[in-house]
Design a protein around this motif. Sequence first.
Motif, PDB file in Angstrom:
ATOM      1  N   GLY A  22       0.802  -1.216   0.000  1.00 41.49           N
ATOM      2  CA  GLY A  22       0.000   0.000   0.000  1.00 41.49           C
ATOM      3  C   GLY A  22       0.835   1.265   0.000  1.00 41.49           C
ATOM      4  N   VAL A  23       2.142   1.124   0.246  1.00 44.10           N
ATOM      5  CA  VAL A  23       3.058   2.273   0.203  1.00 44.10           C
ATOM      6  C   VAL A  23       4.050   2.085  -0.941  1.00 44.10           C
ATOM      7  N   LEU A  24       4.870   1.055  -0.861  1.00 39.83           N
ATOM      8  CA  LEU A  24       5.806   0.762  -1.950  1.00 39.83           C
ATOM      9  C   LEU A  24       5.132  -0.045  -3.055  1.00 39.83           C
ATOM     10  N   THR A  25       3.971  -0.607  -2.758  1.00 40.44           N
ATOM     11  CA  THR A  25       3.145  -1.263  -3.773  1.00 40.44           C
ATOM     12  C   THR A  25       1.774  -0.612  -3.737  1.00 40.44           C
ATOM     13  N   ASP A  26       0.944  -0.957  -4.702  1.00 39.97           N
ATOM     14  CA  ASP A  26      -0.424  -0.423  -4.689  1.00 39.97           C
ATOM     15  C   ASP A  26      -1.344  -1.255  -3.809  1.00 39.97           C
ATOM     16  N   GLY A  27      -0.772  -2.226  -3.098  1.00 37.10           N
ATOM     17  CA  GLY A  27      -1.548  -3.074  -2.208  1.00 37.10           C
ATOM     18  C   GLY A  27      -1.982  -4.377  -2.842  1.00 37.10           C
ATOM     19  N   SER A  28      -1.783  -4.501  -4.142  1.00 35.03           N
ATOM     20  CA  SER A  28      -2.164  -5.733  -4.839  1.00 35.03           C
ATOM     21  C   SER A  28      -1.118  -6.817  -4.609  1.00 35.03           C
ATOM     22  N   VAL A  29      -1.581  -8.043  -4.535  1.00 34.43           N
ATOM     23  CA  VAL A  29      -0.699  -9.203  -4.455  1.00 34.43           C
ATOM     24  C   VAL A  29      -1.171 -10.166  -5.538  1.00 34.43           C
ATOM     25  N   TYR A  30      -0.238 -10.581  -6.385  1.00 30.81           N
ATOM     26  CA  TYR A  30      -0.552 -11.522  -7.454  1.00 30.81           C
ATOM     27  C   TYR A  30      -0.047 -12.890  -7.041  1.00 30.81           C
ATOM     28  N   ILE A  31      -0.930 -13.877  -7.054  1.00 28.20           N
ATOM     29  CA  ILE A  31      -0.549 -15.233  -6.686  1.00 28.20           C
ATOM     30  C   ILE A  31      -0.855 -16.149  -7.861  1.00 28.20           C
ATOM     31  N   GLY A  32       0.208 -16.777  -8.376  1.00 29.31           N
ATOM     32  CA  GLY A  32       0.068 -17.663  -9.517  1.00 29.31           C
ATOM     33  C   GLY A  32      -0.471 -19.021  -9.107  1.00 29.31           C
ATOM     34  N   ASP A  34       0.902 -21.729  -9.154  1.00 24.70           N
ATOM     35  CA  ASP A  34       1.934 -22.500  -8.458  1.00 24.70           C
ATOM     36  C   ASP A  34       2.140 -22.003  -7.025  1.00 24.70           C
ATOM     37  N   GLY A  35       1.358 -20.997  -6.615  1.00 23.54           N
ATOM     38  CA  GLY A  35       1.459 -20.459  -5.263  1.00 23.54           C
ATOM     39  C   GLY A  35       2.497 -19.359  -5.105  1.00 23.54           C
ATOM     40  N   LYS A  36       3.237 -19.059  -6.163  1.00 22.95           N
ATOM     41  CA  LYS A  36       4.236 -18.002  -6.077  1.00 22.95           C
ATOM     42  C   LYS A  36       3.552 -16.638  -6.047  1.00 22.95           C
ATOM     43  N   GLU A  37       4.117 -15.778  -5.199  1.00 27.30           N
ATOM     44  CA  GLU A  37       3.566 -14.437  -5.031  1.00 27.30           C
ATOM     45  C   GLU A  37       4.397 -13.430  -5.808  1.00 27.30           C
ATOM     46  N   TYR A  38       3.701 -12.465  -6.404  1.00 27.24           N
ATOM     47  CA  TYR A  38       4.368 -11.403  -7.151  1.00 27.24           C
ATOM     48  C   TYR A  38       3.786 -10.061  -6.720  1.00 27.24           C
ATOM     49  N   LYS A  39       4.645  -9.056  -6.684  1.00 32.32           N
ATOM     50  CA  LYS A  39       4.225  -7.695  -6.388  1.00 32.32           C
ATOM     51  C   LYS A  39       4.864  -6.775  -7.406  1.00 32.32           C
ATOM     52  N   GLN A  40       4.268  -5.641  -7.586  1.00 33.02           N
ATOM     53  CA  GLN A  40       4.818  -4.630  -8.491  1.00 33.02           C
ATOM     54  C   GLN A  40       5.344  -3.462  -7.665  1.00 33.02           C
ATOM     55  N   PHE A  41       6.603  -3.110  -7.887  1.00 29.81           N
ATOM     56  CA  PHE A  41       7.228  -1.962  -7.244  1.00 29.81           C
ATOM     57  C   PHE A  41       7.552  -0.924  -8.311  1.00 29.81           C
ATOM     58  N   HIS A  42       7.791   0.308  -7.887  1.00 24.82           N
ATOM     59  CA  HIS A  42       8.050   1.394  -8.837  1.00 24.82           C
ATOM     60  C   HIS A  42       9.525   1.762  -8.842  1.00 24.82           C
ATOM     61  N   ILE A  43      10.076   1.963 -10.015  1.00 24.67           N
ATOM     62  CA  ILE A  43      11.488   2.292 -10.177  1.00 24.67           C
ATOM     63  C   ILE A  43      11.852   3.607  -9.493  1.00 24.67           C
ATOM     64  N   ARG A  65       3.250  -8.282   6.907  1.00 21.83           N
ATOM     65  CA  ARG A  65       3.249  -9.644   6.372  1.00 21.83           C
ATOM     66  C   ARG A  65       4.576  -9.960   5.707  1.00 21.83           C
ATOM     67  N   PHE A  66       4.904 -11.249   5.628  1.00 24.17           N
ATOM     68  CA  PHE A  66       6.147 -11.679   5.001  1.00 24.17           C
ATOM     69  C   PHE A  66       5.925 -11.941   3.514  1.00 24.17           C
ATOM     70  N   SER A  67       6.915 -11.557   2.711  1.00 25.87           N
ATOM     71  CA  SER A  67       6.867 -11.795   1.276  1.00 25.87           C
ATOM     72  C   SER A  67       8.295 -11.883   0.738  1.00 25.87           C
ATOM     73  N   LYS A  68       8.563 -12.920  -0.045  1.00 30.65           N
ATOM     74  CA  LYS A  68       9.870 -13.036  -0.697  1.00 30.65           C
ATOM     75  C   LYS A  68      10.090 -11.884  -1.674  1.00 30.65           C
ATOM     76  N   SER A  69       9.009 -11.411  -2.298  1.00 30.35           N
ATOM     77  CA  SER A  69       9.112 -10.277  -3.231  1.00 30.35           C
ATOM     78  C   SER A  69       9.606  -9.023  -2.509  1.00 30.35           C
ATOM     79  N   THR A  70       9.096  -8.794  -1.314  1.00 31.15           N
ATOM     80  CA  THR A  70       9.525  -7.643  -0.521  1.00 31.15           C
ATOM     81  C   THR A  70      10.996  -7.771  -0.154  1.00 31.15           C
ATOM     82  N   LEU A  71      11.398  -8.961   0.256  1.00 33.51           N
ATOM     83  CA  LEU A  71      12.796  -9.190   0.611  1.00 33.51           C
ATOM     84  C   LEU A  71      13.708  -8.910  -0.581  1.00 33.51           C
ATOM     85  N   GLN A  72      13.323  -9.376  -1.761  1.00 34.05           N
ATOM     86  CA  GLN A  72      14.125  -9.140  -2.967  1.00 34.05           C
ATOM     87  C   GLN A  72      14.211  -7.647  -3.289  1.00 34.05           C
TER      88      GLN A  72
END
Length: 182
Positions: A22-32, A34-43, A65-72
């Motif tokens: 909701g701050v670094l992302t628009d709050g959306s979480v994409y889950i494929g 296969d269960g993998k989570e994706y988020k969109q960040f802004h350059i 919440r924990f997210s591998k996308s956030t960690l990356q």
Amino acid sequence: MSRKNRKLKAKKIKLIISDVDGVLTDGSVYIGPDGKEYKQFHIDDLTGAAIARLANIDIVLLSGRFSKSTLQFSKELQVKDCIQGKLDKINAYKDILKKYKLCDEQVVYIGDALIDIPVLEKVGFAVSVADAKKEVHEVSEYISKVNGGKGVLRDVILQLLTYAGTLDQIMDVMKQEIYKVS
């Protein structure tokens, strides 16, 4: 808040703590499937983090919440810490203050949701994104014109440096050290 008061507050800032969803992302979480989570960040947030480093302002991410996308993304931002899975943000905030040996007045917090309010009420400079909840805007000293996920970190850092009267100086450092312009 008066211009003089903002300048005094901005000059004290040593650390920016930002919520993620909701701050670094628009709050959306994409889950494929296969269960993998994706988020969109802004350059633009990468640019903001680089400018913060030049200004000697550290950044910590604090997410409920924990997210591998956030960690990356935190690695790309080169933040000092990425603290995740902390719904009790006020106690996490107190731990951050101890770790960095800072006081409330030296910290900016950027939030968007009700869970962020306890920290926003404590910090030296409370910030919310344009599309934050109404209750979050009510406790914020600066409401970014930028929505979550659209480069709000860059906006906040530029505003802080403008308030502190150091933006031109930091931009000159950027030109010399990064762009090699003399």
